[in-house]
Design an enzyme around this catalytic site. Structure first.
Site, PDB file in Angstrom:
ATOM      1  N   ASP A 170       0.871  -1.185   0.000  1.00  0.00           N
ATOM      2  CA  ASP A 170       0.000   0.000   0.000  1.00  0.00           C
ATOM      3  C   ASP A 170       0.900   1.225   0.000  1.00  0.00           C
ATOM      4  O   ASP A 170       2.126   1.113  -0.081  1.00  0.00           O
ATOM      5  CB  ASP A 170      -0.947  -0.011   1.207  1.00  0.00           C
ATOM      6  CG  ASP A 170      -2.280   0.660   0.897  1.00  0.00           C
ATOM      7  OD1 ASP A 170      -2.274   1.878   0.613  1.00  0.00           O
ATOM      8  OD2 ASP A 170      -3.326  -0.017   0.934  1.00  0.00           O
ATOM      9  N   HIS A 241      -2.904   3.415  -4.371  1.00  0.00           N
ATOM     10  CA  HIS A 241      -2.261   2.847  -3.167  1.00  0.00           C
ATOM     11  C   HIS A 241      -0.878   2.292  -3.549  1.00  0.00           C
ATOM     12  O   HIS A 241      -0.481   1.227  -3.100  1.00  0.00           O
ATOM     13  CB  HIS A 241      -3.138   1.753  -2.556  1.00  0.00           C
ATOM     14  CG  HIS A 241      -4.452   2.262  -2.058  1.00  0.00           C
ATOM     15  ND1 HIS A 241      -4.611   2.839  -0.830  1.00  0.00           N
ATOM     16  CD2 HIS A 241      -5.681   2.287  -2.644  1.00  0.00           C
ATOM     17  CE1 HIS A 241      -5.880   3.197  -0.661  1.00  0.00           C
ATOM     18  NE2 HIS A 241      -6.548   2.881  -1.757  1.00  0.00           N
ATOM     19  N   GLU A 315     -10.287   3.448  -5.252  1.00  0.00           N
ATOM     20  CA  GLU A 315      -9.859   4.807  -4.898  1.00  0.00           C
ATOM     21  C   GLU A 315      -8.720   5.307  -5.790  1.00  0.00           C
ATOM     22  O   GLU A 315      -7.765   5.944  -5.317  1.00  0.00           O
ATOM     23  CB  GLU A 315      -9.442   4.846  -3.416  1.00  0.00           C
ATOM     24  CG  GLU A 315     -10.575   4.416  -2.482  1.00  0.00           C
ATOM     25  CD  GLU A 315     -10.144   4.273  -1.035  1.00  0.00           C
ATOM     26  OE1 GLU A 315     -11.009   4.386  -0.145  1.00  0.00           O
ATOM     27  OE2 GLU A 315      -8.947   4.050  -0.780  1.00  0.00           O
TER      28      GLU A 315
END
Length: 544
Positions: A170, A241, A315
């Site tokens: 991440d 990420h 995202e």
């Protein structure tokens, strides 16, 4: 009362018990000879010389383990009389799960010094509702290490959870050795500090943080999980990420600008230091990005023999893609209408590469926004808000894993999502059309670790929620009953006590009072994610 979790498909308690001791004789069907460790590792007090492998299991013995090819993988039957304990199954997994049910029934005798076990007379016929029963552990934000992870695996197996979704990368850390790209761990596994006290805080721990697994350690954990009938699904997050990777190799971005491994969670910290372009995705236009990704996948898939490979895909900021000449050229060459379809293209190339290795791609449900996503890609529904794309894709035949935020985000405080919210979840109530239930691979609970800095807190967030998850994913939906589950839970808590598991006490797991819950939720979100941990510790002290 027999207190098995998850509740078997059919169970009938009889009078009496079967006594097993070191002299008990065990007859095993030859088809299950290679699977016998699934039983003998738990009932290790029975002398190995008393095991016989024979087609004829009508002989005089105390335990019969018979092969029944009509039972599907993971299914088993138990018939225990005062004369004999009989287990029927067709697989290692079925024998293991029969043993886990027996282990729960006689747990405290197994833990004691006197190895004379009284097995209650019972008839059980058991099978899982879903084939995928998962727990996600995030080690990118906080690293728990091999021994703690193995403890989680043992507990998962006890409760018939068969998939570990292992979040290994991440923005805040890259936790897996990639030999072709050593900077991923030399740089990407380290951050200069760690954000604390919630999404609106800029407070820091005040010291660096690091950690990663070597490939040899990964192999050891994968093999350990296999013996527990647990498949590990690796997650290498992309295109978003991805900061730990771009901090290691900045050419992975659309612009080759300096990047750092994020030491913060969310946008409060970077905004406070006027870092405007902190939230970036990998470049979806450069061929060098795909070469990097395929090389990483090639190494990772050699370590994980399971069917699935997760890349996240949630995202993903795309403003940079709209300006990037490489991305715009890629869109034009491939007739892509917008940046959502560019992410679909990105995902499809990865899916095709994985398909050549016999693997299937999993993505979060935001990635379903692309109109061109390959039909083989599995979606995973997590978002708290309703996503119409999930129902649309299910009706088109896409496979799906359900991880709905309100039921399965175990990192959230119990005041927000009490244990009952997990237990009462039913995917066909609102999310999944009844006619599409066969497209659901299964359910998964998540433990994101932004605000879980230690293993004891991780255990408290997971347990007893993982027990409720196991019943959601295994037991017949028509036979689930919260009151009955709560009656069985105290016995399971005694087991967890013996296994040194820091589970949430009932007063924490099932908080009372609307205003109390709202107040605690606000404090959790804004300043103190350890309030329930401290309260739980006080409750445990009072029990001693």
């Amino acid at each position: 009362m027999i207190n098995i979790v998850p509740k078997p498909y059919y169970i009938m308690e009889r009078q009496g018990c079967k006594i097993l001791d070191s002299d008990s004789k065990v007859c095993v069907a030859p088809q299950l000879e290679k699977s016998i460790n699934a039983f003998s590792d738990t009932f290790d007090f029975i002398d190995k010389k008393n095991y016989k492998f024979s087609i004829d299991c009508d002989c005089d013995c105390d335990v019969k383990i018979t092969y029944n090819d009509k039972l599907k993988d993971e299914c088993y039957n138990i018939e225990c009389t005062e004369k004999c304990l009989t287990i029927s199954t067709s697989s290692y997994a079925g024998l293991l799960y029969a043993t886990m049910s027996l282990k729960q029934m006689v747990f405290f005798a197994l833990e004691g010094s006197d190895k004379e076990i009284q097995v209650p007379c019972v008839d059980i016929q058991d099978e899982p509702r879903f084939g995928y029963r998962g727990v996600q552990i995030d080690e990118a934000r906080h690293f728990i290490g091999a021994e703690n992870l193995k403890k989680i695996l043992r507990l998962m197996s006890l409760y018939k959870l068969n998939t570990l979704h292992w979040h290994l990368t991440d923005d805040q850390g890259w936790r897996i050795e990639i030999k072709k790209y050593p900077l991923l761990t030399e740089v990407g596994s380290k951050r200069k500090d760690t954000n604390i006290h919630g999404w609106q805080s800029t407070d820091m721990v005040g010291k660096p943080y690091e950690g990663y697994y070597t490939q040899e350690q990964i192999k050891d954990i994968v093999e350990y999980a296999k013996k527990l009938n647990i498949t590990i699904v690796p997650e290498i997050d992309m295109p978003a990420h991805f900061a730990a990777a771009m901090a290691s190799y900045n050419w992975l971005g659309c612009r080759e600008v300096p990047c750092e491994v994020h030491w913060f969670f969310g946008g409060k910290v970077p905004l406070s230091i006027d870092w405007k372009d902190w939230n970036r995705s990998a470049c979806a236009g450069k061929e060098s990005t795909y070469e990097f990704i395929f090389n990483v996948i090639d190494e990772v898939t050699e370590l994980f023999p399971g069917k699935y490979f997760h890349i996240g895909g949630d995202e993903a900021p795309k403003d940079e893609w709209k300006k990037c000449p490489h991305c715009q050229k890629r869109m034009k060459e491939n007739g892509l209408k917008n940046v959502e379809d560019l992410q679909g293209y990105f995902n499809n190339r990865i899916a095709n590469h994985l398909r050549e290795k016999g693997k299937t791609l999993i993505v979060w449900n935001e990635a379903l926004e692309a109109n061109n996503l390959d039909e083989s890609v599995v979606g995973q529904y997590w978002t708290p808000q309703y996503d119409p794309n999930v129902k649309k894709e299910l009706k088109k035949g896409r496979k799906m894993i359900i991880s709905k935020h309100q039921a399965f985000y175990f990192d959230m405080c119990y005041c927000q999502y009490p244990l009952a919210d997990t237990y009462n979840f039913e995917p066909t109530d609102k999310i999944v059309p009844t006619e599409c239930e066969d497209q659901i691979l299964g359910l998964e609970g998540h433990c994101w670790s932004e605000w879980i800095a230690d293993f004891k807190k991780l255990e408290m967030q997971l347990f007893p929620r993982a027990l409720a998850l196991s019943e959601d994913a295994w037991s017949c939906k028509y036979d689930k009953n919260l009151k009955d589950f709560n009656l069985r839970l105290p016995y399971q808590e005694r087991i967890l006590d013996c296994l040194d598991v820091n589970y949430a006490e009932n007063e924490v797991a099932n908080p009372k009072g609307y205003f109390h819950r709202k107040t605690e939720m606000a404090k959790w979100a804004t300043c103190d994610q350890y309030r329930e941990v401290r309260k739980n510790a006080e409750l445990k002290k009072k029990k001693m």
